[in-house]
Each structure stands twice: as structure tokens, then as C-alpha cells.
Design an enzyme around this catalytic site. Structure first.
Site, mmCIF file in Angstrom:
data_model
loop_
_atom_site.group_PDB
_atom_site.id
_atom_site.type_symbol
_atom_site.label_atom_id
_atom_site.label_comp_id
_atom_site.label_asym_id
_atom_site.label_seq_id
_atom_site.Cartn_x
_atom_site.Cartn_y
_atom_site.Cartn_z
ATOM 1 N N GLY A 11 0.794 -1.229 0.000
ATOM 2 C CA GLY A 11 0.000 0.000 0.000
ATOM 3 C C GLY A 11 0.823 1.274 0.000
ATOM 4 O O GLY A 11 0.277 2.362 0.088
ATOM 5 N N SER A 47 39.196 -8.252 21.728
ATOM 6 C CA SER A 47 37.730 -8.224 21.716
ATOM 7 C C SER A 47 37.331 -6.826 21.254
ATOM 8 O O SER A 47 37.746 -5.831 21.855
ATOM 9 C CB SER A 47 37.176 -8.513 23.104
ATOM 10 O OG SER A 47 35.767 -8.448 23.061
ATOM 11 N N THR A 56 32.893 -2.358 20.133
ATOM 12 C CA THR A 56 32.380 -1.528 19.025
ATOM 13 C C THR A 56 31.515 -0.368 19.497
ATOM 14 O O THR A 56 31.184 0.499 18.699
ATOM 15 C CB THR A 56 31.612 -2.408 18.025
ATOM 16 O OG1 THR A 56 30.779 -3.292 18.762
ATOM 17 C CG2 THR A 56 32.574 -3.184 17.155
HETATM 18 C C1 PEP Z 1 32.487 -1.175 23.999
HETATM 19 O O1 PEP Z 1 33.017 -0.076 24.078
HETATM 20 O O2 PEP Z 1 32.014 -1.650 22.971
HETATM 21 C C2 PEP Z 1 32.388 -2.011 25.209
HETATM 22 C C3 PEP Z 1 31.932 -3.246 25.136
HETATM 23 O O3 PEP Z 1 32.708 -1.456 26.391
HETATM 24 P P1 PEP Z 1 31.765 -0.436 27.188
HETATM 25 O O4 PEP Z 1 30.436 -0.449 26.501
HETATM 26 O O5 PEP Z 1 31.720 -0.925 28.562
HETATM 27 O O6 PEP Z 1 32.513 0.845 27.025
#
Ligand code: PEP
Ligand code: MG
Length: 880
Positions: A100, A764, A767
């Protein structure tokens, strides 16, 4: 010169990019030998050029003419021919269905002469011909000429004068045609275009332009459909469902799109044209009743639906028309369905041998699984049920009743939960539907606009609650028994049963969550389907899935949900509550002794925290991150404390003065870029060492503990080396082994990953910070400040904090992964920012070669499923 026009006999279902979904599937049905009215499709390529250049591309007019001539030859009549007209429909059809949202014009080719030809064609049926003519002017006026549709609706309402539309006669419609022509003249200053070729050309351009209509833009943003695809245009010879009671139009699904149960489901409307069903103009009859009305048409339809399901190997939805006892197929596509239906259908199709388990996993999504994990209403609640409508889109929604989209948006922006209540929705209600928790309508079936759009969005919807009298003007509805619900009154709607309650109904957890929690009862068909799909996704995925958890309870739940370890245990939460005092002591320490005392007091508490977590995750890796935020976050608020000290004057306590001085000293303009993470560890002697010792002691105390120590905010290998050396010394002293690694969350760390990997045993990707620092966007402020503008401008289609920005942040991740592994081939790679639970970002992580994603416990099942899907699907966005 590119080919811009394809006859239905030339295309096929795999050409959706070029012919749009509708065009590609009309071609497919034509090739299958199904009864499709002949026609042709103008490509999305033509649309894109039109939108770029502001005019029809060169050669398109001629190509359309050639195809029209061929169509006329086949049909034995010319477009708009006065004594025997060919009429066509002009319909939009993009690659992705946008119900639509864009334009359609039917009955093109009618004018004051050809309407008489149509009467003749229809065996003298004047009513039908004039009704068709007025519909053309109405649709054309509204969609092509931009006239306010209300003007036509009001004229029709006035003419009806309380009568049902079936009671209107030929003379009524003839009069309406004149009224409508008057409206066009008044609104545009010109006569309604009588030349059929002009009508067609203008309609084609209007469909192209409708790609950029505000509601279409909004819908694309909501559904994450790219903005640059354009729409195809289908020109199709008209067949009529409105030429008598032996005609009609319908919409059907090859299975119930609500539950996934086998058996056809649909709506049929006698003596009506296509749009009437979807718009909910009159209440429809169930498709099964067509068997009684016209058995041979019904049988043929059932046969076609079975053919389509076997051919597409999926649930299909169709639109069809019956013209004086002859069945015509106007559309088919793989149908939208509820989340529960998606799982059930995928598994049913496996059992039927139509698809394999790999394909079944691709037929469902993490977003659908997340929906199934929503709570449901408590069946035993005493809240009064006021009516039952149709269960159009499942879920349990509670909120204040509102009667317009504007109000829904307004209240939702103020943080209120609302239920949008309408007689029926139309595409202009999209913003209100997005803002609301759920949608309730009093008209229209499961295929009405409200139902289709809500299902697509995964929003709870009850539609066709006919007992309700909805008054938009008075902002209230009345229900049986004299119940009046006014704007602001709380109601609860159950999209799975169709029930509507007055007041707030308590909710209970979903059976799917209970299954993930470890309940063994597999009576529920849905739970069985989810189990089979999850089992296969787990067997297929390469990515491991870990949890972000910083207490034993979350860790245990995550483990039940299938977490294969902890990817991020944040330690700062452990410094709150009673322990604030100890942190304060640490900050205020004026000598080594005082500091050591404070740390010594903290250490056993930290150890106890870690022991619990290691126990919950025994046998699985647990990544513990050393403290990250600036210490002043643990101290009292500066303004509050300075007021307190100032008011006390000379009587202010010495301790308050000292704390105030410390708060002042530690104050930062940009704390996110200040003394935090590894910097804190290097500046405050003994802080990281205390944490490492607590981890080591805890790991030693728990059988099966597998500790990994993670350093936050590293930007240079030297920072890491200092901390790592000390950590390693303590680990050796205590006599335990643990990996020492780092977060990659500062762009410099990503760009020097080759060096950092010399010291890090794992990376790790943080992000959240990496997005913040790559874009220069404050994590805490920008979403409210200007993201809606950025989304509107198309700077990005979705917030980069929600879904990983592949081009920028993603590029840094790839660089770091590649260069880190070049230094240390066995470097373990994971992600622990919020993106670790986002489906699109998980696919990216798979592509980028990460070892695991880590996300909040509740998103673990979604991540497991999407990690499996990432192996099996290779969409455009994955390979970007
Ligand atoms: C990040 O920065 O992605 C993270 C996992 O750490 P925090 O959110 O605790 O800064
Ligand atoms: Mg961070």
C-alpha cells in the site's frame, strides 16, 4: 540501448531486481501456464533513470508503444477503443513488497466514449461501466494528479446517503463521474485527460514518483529497504471483479499466515474490484464460502494454490479476480507471516520434503525469534474482556488508547505506551503504527492494511473488531454493554487471540523462553519447531556465542540460553553500592599505606564476585575486563557536594572538603576521552594489580575456571605491555594460568593491531567505543540530539550504535583482524559491543573471520540462530 520493457512471457521469478517482485512473479505464473491477464513490466532501471533525470529515459516511450501494440494485437482491442476498449491497470512493484505504500491506477483507457464500449463488452451492464469510470477518475485524480482523496470520498458518501455501495445504480455512478470530473477541473484547472495514452503515460510517471513519497520513504527506513532500488511498473490488461454477483475479488494465503497451520486462508468480496478488499471497504466473506458460490472457480483456485506452494516451496499469498465465472491470477509472492508461523512453516516444509534443514534455517530470522521471546498475556487474569476481533499479528500490547497517528507519535515521544485505535488504517497511519505498541481496528480482515503492515513490522494487531464503534472525532470508542473508552484510557490487546481488554492485563513469559530456560515439555508445536531449527543452526555455525554478564545470575541464565562462555564481564558494577566508600577511600588516599588499605579491603569482595561467576561458567572461558570508567563516576555529584559544603560554611566536615577537592581535581570536560580504562590502571598504582590478584585467587579456588583478563581502552602496545607484565607476575605468583588480551575500541588500536598483537593473546572489539571514536559521536548524547535528522537525510539507514557501520567501523575491524593475525596466527578474536547481538552485525563478524560474538543473555538465542544463518546465506550485504 538498455531494454526497459519486458512482456510477462519474457521474465521470471529470479528477476526481482529488474522487474520488481510483482512483475517477476507475474512472469513466473505466466510461464507456469496459470491464468494471468497479459501485460508487460517496465523495469526498475527505467525508474531509477527517471528519478535521476526527472523525465522518462530516451527510448522508453517507443518501447512501451511497441509492447502496447503487441498487447492490443493479442487482446483484439485497442487501448480505450471507443466501441470495444482495452483497459489496463498500472501498478507499482518494487523488489521488496511495500504494501500500500506506492501507487496503483486501474481502468486506464476509459473516457466519455469508451465507457459506452465497455457497457457493450459487459453485456449491457451500465452500472459496472460507470462504476469503473468513476473509479478511474478517483484513483487517477488522487494518485496521479495529487488531489486530496477526501474530496472524492466525501462526494461518494454524499451520493450514497446511507446506502450500501451495492445499492447504487448506474445513474448514480454516471452522476458521480460528472461530480468527479468537476473536482478534477476545480483542483487542477484542467479537464480530466480523456486520451488513454496520456492517461497511461501520466500514470507510469506517477508510479515512478511514488517511490519517493514520504510514506514510502518512512516504510523503507523502518524495514531497512535500500533507498536507491526504484520500483518497476506493471501494465496489465484489466479483468473485472465488479461486473456482477458472479464476479469478485479476493486475497488468499496458501497457509494461515498467523499460525502457520496448513489449509488455505483468505477473504473474498463479491462484485468488487481489487483495492476494495485490502482497504476494508465492506466486510469480506471467508474464502471457503466461494466453494458454495462457484465450485468450479474454487476448485481451480485450490489447484493453483497447491501448484504455487510446490513451485515456490513456501507459503504464498495471492490476489485473484473472478470475472463472470472466470478465474484470473493478479499477483503472487512469498507471503509475510508471523514469527511463530515462520518457524512452524519452515519445519513443516522440511517434513514435506520440499526444503532441507539448511534452507529452513534461512527461512526464519533472529528478529522473529526475538519476537517469540516476548511475554504473553496471563490467561487467568480477571481484567474484563470487552470484545474480540481478529488475531492479525501476535503479541501482547498494553497502552493508552489514541485515535490518531499524530497523537500516537506525540505520546510515544513523551515516553507513553499507546495503542492506536482506528476504524481502519491507511498508509498515512504508518508513523502512528510505528510509534504504537499495538494497533486495533474495527474494520477489515486479516489481509487489511493494518494487518499486513503490522505483521510485517512484528507489531501486535487486532483488526476487524466489529463490535466497536470508533469515533475518531470524539476520540473514543464504545464497546458492547455501553463501555466507553476515551483517549488516554488503558487497554490491552492480544494479537494471538484477538481479545481486547479494558485496563492493563498482566503478562506471562513466552513458552519459547521457557524452552531456552531448559523446560523439557515439547508438546508445543512451536517449541518443537524452534528446537529443530536451533539445533541445526548450532550444528552449522562457525561463530561461538558468549554472553556479556557481570553477575552469577546473568551468567547462569546465559549458560542456559546456550552461551559458550562470557565475552565481557564488566567489573565497574562491582564498585557500586556499599563499596563506593572503599573507592572513595582509594581516591582520597594520601599515602601508599592508605591506598593499600583501601585496595586490601576491596580485594576479597572482588574475589567473591569472580568465584560466583566462575562457578556459573565452570569449564567455559570467562573474560573479565579490568575497571574501565573514570573514578569520579564513583564519587558524589560535584554540584550537590559543593552546595553541601558551602551551606555548612565553617562547620563543613573535613572529609566532605577533601572529597570535594578530589571531585574537582578529577573533573573532566570529556570523561569518555579522559582518565579511564588502561590509563587509570597506569595512573592509580595497585588498582589493576588488585583486580588481577582477585581474579587469579578466584580462578584457583574454582574447579574448571578459565579466566581471561582483558584490558580496556588500549591505544598503544606499550600501555598493554606495562599492565600485562604486572598481570603475568601476579598470575605466576598465585600459580594460575590465564590469557591476557585487550579490547580494540580505540581507532589507534585497530590501526596498530599488528604491534598490539605482540602483547595481546586475544582481541575483543568494543564496538560501542570504537563507533563513538570512529565517528566522533558521543555515545550518550547524539541519538537523541540529531540521529533522526541523519536517518531522514539518509546519512545512514540505521543507527551505527545499533548495527555495525561496515564501511567505517567495519573496515577498522577487518584491518585489526588481519594485521593482528599476521603477527599472532592463533590470536582469538571476538566482539563484545552491543553489535554482538545485532543480526546484521553478526553476519559481518562471521564474514570478517571473528571467533565469537558476545551479547546480553537474552539475545544469545538470536545470536546462535544468526550465526548459523550467516554460514548459509550469502546476501549482498554479507559480502560488502
Ligand atoms: C564497547 O566499548 O564496545 C564495550 C563493550 O565497552 P563499554 O560499553 O563498557 O565501554
Ligand atoms: Mg568500551
Amino acid at each position: 540501448m538498455p531494454k526497459y520493457v519486458y512482456d510477462f512471457t519474457e521474465g521470471n521469478k529470479d528477476l526481482k531486481d529488474l522487474l520488481g517482485g510483482k512483475g517477476a512473479n507475474l512472469a513466473e505464473m505466466t510461464n507456469l501456464g496459470l491464468p494471468v491477464p497479459p501485460g508487460f513490466t517496465i523495469t526498475t532501471d527505467a525508474c531509477r533513470r527517471f528519478l535521476e533525470d526527472g523525465g522518462l529515459p530516451e527510448g522508453l516511450d517507443e518501447e512501451i508503444s511497441q509492447h502496447l501494440t503487441a498487447l492490443e494485437g493479442r487482446m483484439g482491442r485497442r487501448l480505450g477503443q471507443a466501441d470495444d476498449p482495452l483497459l489496463v491497470s498500472v501498478r507499482s512493484g518494487a523488489k521488496f513488497s511495500m504494501p500500500g505504500m506506492m501507487e496503483t491506477v486501474l481502468n486506464i483507457g476509459l473516457n466519455d466514449q469508451s465507457v459506452h464500449g465497455l457497457v457493450k463488452q459487459a453485456g449491457g451492464n451500465e452500472r459496472f461501466a460507470w462504476d469503473s469510470y468513476r473509479r478511474l477518475i478517483q484513483m487517477f485524480g488522487k494518485t496521479v494528479q495529487g488531489i486530496d482523496g477526501e474530496l472524492f470520498d466525501e462526494a461518494l458518501e454524499e451520493l450514497k446517503h446511507g446506502r450500501d455501495d451495492l445499492e447504487l445504480e448506474a445513474a448514480d455512478f454516471q452522476r458521480l463521474v460528472e461530480t468527479y470530473k468537476g473536482i478534477v477541473r476545480e483542483q487542477t484547472g484542467q479537464d480530466f485527460p480523456a486520451d488513454p495514452h496520456d492517461q497511461m503515460r501520466m500514470a507510469v510517471m506517477a508510479v515512478f514518483e511514488s517511490w519517493n513519497a514520504p510514506r514510502a520513504i518512512l516504510y523503507r527506513r523502518q524495514e531497512r529497504i535500500p533507498t536507491d532500488l526504484g520500483t518497476a511498473v506493471n501494465v496489465c490488461s484489466m479483468v473485472f471483479g465488479n461486473c456482477g454477483m458472479d464476479s469478485g475479488t479476493g486475497v488468499a494465503f496458501t497457509r494461515d499466515p498467523g499460525s502457520g497451520h496448513q489449509g488455505v486462508y483468505g477473504d473474498y468480496l463479491q462484485n468488487a474490484q481489487g483495492e476494495d478488499v485490502v482497504a476494508g471497504i465492506r466486510n469480506t466473506m471467508p474464502l471457503q464460502d466461494l466453494e458454495r458460490l462457484d465450485k468450479s472457480v474454487y476448485d481451480e483456485l485450490m489447484k493453483i494454490m497447491a501448484t504455487l506452494e510446490n513451485h515456490y516451496r513456501d507459503l504464498c499469498d495471492i490476489e485473484f479476480t473472478v470475472e463472470r465465472g472466470k478465474l484470473w491470477m493478479l499477483q503472487t509472492r512469498v507471503g509475510k507471516r508471523t514469527a511463530g508461523a515462520a518457524f512452524r512453516i519452515a519445519v513443516q516444509l522440511v517434513d514435506q520434503g520440499l526444503i532441507d534443514l539448511d534452507e529452513a534455517v534461512t527461512r526464519v530470522s533472529g528478529a522473529q525469534l526475538a519476537q517469540l521471546m516476548f511475554p504473553r498475556f496471563d490467561g487467568d487474569a480477571k481484567t474484563p474482556k470487552i470484545t474480540t476481533g481478529m488475531n492479525a499479528s501476535p503479541g501482547a500490547a498494553v497502552g493508552k488508547a489514541v485515535f490518531s497517528s499524530e497523537r500516537a507519535v506525540e505520546l510515544a515521544a513523551a515516553g507513553e505506551d499507546v495503542i492506536l485505535v482506528r476504524r481502519e488504517t491507511n498508509p498515512d497511519d504508518l508513523s502512528g503504527m510505528i510509534a504504537a505498541q499495538g494497533v486495533l481496528t474495527s474494520r477489515g480482515g486479516k489481509t487489511s492494511h493494518a494487518a499486513v503492515v503490522a505483521r510485517g513490522m512484528g507489531k501486535t494487531c487486532v483488526c476487524g473488531a466489529e463490535e466497536l464503534e470508533v469515533s475518531t472525532k470524539e476520540r473514543r470508542f464504545t464497546a458492547p454493554g455501553g463501555v466507553v473508552v476515551s483517549e488516554g484510557d488503558v487497554i490491552s490487546i492480544d494479537g494471538s487471540s484477538g481479545a481486547v481488554y479494558l485496563g492493563e492485563v498482566p503478562v506471562v513469559p513466552s513458552p519459547v523462553v521457557e524452552y531456552f530456560e531448559g523446560a523439557t515439555d515439547q508438546d508445543d508445536e512451536l517449541v518443537r519447531a524452534v528446537d529443530r531449527i536451533m539445533t541445526h543452526a548450532d550444528a552449522t555455525r562457525r561463530l561461538k556465542v558468549r554472553a556479556n554478564a557481570d553477575n552469577a545470575e546473568d551468567a547462569a541464565r546465559a549458560r542456559r540460553f546456550g552461551a559458550e562462555g562470557i565475552g565481557l564481564c564488566r567489573t565497574e558494577h562491582m564498585f557500586l553500592g556499599d563499596r563506593r566508600q572503599l573507592v572513595e577511600d582509594l581516591v582520597l588516599a594520601s599515602s601508599k599505606e592508605e591506598r593499600d588499605q583501601a585496595l586490601a579491603a576491596l580485594e576479597p569482595l572482588q574475589k567473591a564476585d569472580f568465584v560466583e561467576i566462575f562457578q556459573a561458567m565452570a569449564g567455559l572461558p570467562v573474560t573479565i575486563r579490568l575497571i574501565d570508567p573514570p573514578l569520579h563516576e564513583f564519587l558524589p555529584d560535584y554540584t550537590e557536594l559543593s552546595v553541601k559544603v558551602a551551606l555548612a560554611g565553617d562547620r563543613a566536615e573535613e572529609k566532605d572538603r577533601r572529597v570535594l577537592a578530589a571531585v574537582k581535581r578529577l573533573h573532566e570536560q570529556n570523561p569518555m576521552l579522559g582518565l579511564r580504562g588502561v590509563r587509570l590502571g597506569l595512573v592509580i598504582p595497585g588498582l589493576f594489580a588488585m583486580q588481577v590478584r582477585a581474579i587469579a585467587e578466584a580462578a584457583k579456588a574454582v574447579e574448571g575456571a578459565r579466566a581471561e583478563i582483558m584490558i580496556p581502552l588500549v591505544g598503544a602496545v606499550q600501555e598493554l605491555e606495562y599492565v600485562k607484565d604486572e598481570a603475568q607476575r601476579i598470575l605466576t605468583e598465585v600459580g594460575v594460568e590465564a590469557l591476557v588480551g585487550t579490547m580494540i575500541e580505540v581507532p589507534r588500536a585497530a590501526l596498530t593491531a599488528g604491534q598490539i598483537a605482540e602483547a595481546a593473546e586475544f582481541f575483543s572489539f568494543g564496538t560501542n567505543d570504537l563507533t563513538q571514536m570512529t565517528w566522533g559521536f558521543s555515545r550518550d548524547d547524539v541519538e537523541a540530539a540529531f540521529f533522526s535528522k541523519y536517518l531522514e537525510l539518509g546519512v545512514f539507514g540505521v543507527s551505527p550504535f545499533e548495527s555495525l557501520d561496515r564501511d567505517g567501523v567495519g573496515r577498522l575491524v577487518r584491518i585489526a583482524a588481519e594485521e593482528g593475525r599476521a603477527t599472532r596466527p592463533d590470536l582469538k578474536l571476538g566482539i563484545c559491543g552491543e553489535h554482538g547481538g545485532d543480526p546484521d552485525s553478526i553476519h559481518f563478524c562471521h564474514q570478517a573471520g571473528l571467533d565469537y560474538v558476545s551479547c546480553s543473555p537474552f539475545r544469545i538465542p538470536v545470536a546462535r540462530l544468526e550465526a548459523g544463518r550467516a554460514v548459509l546465506t550469502s546476501t549482498d550485504s554479507d559480502t560488502r
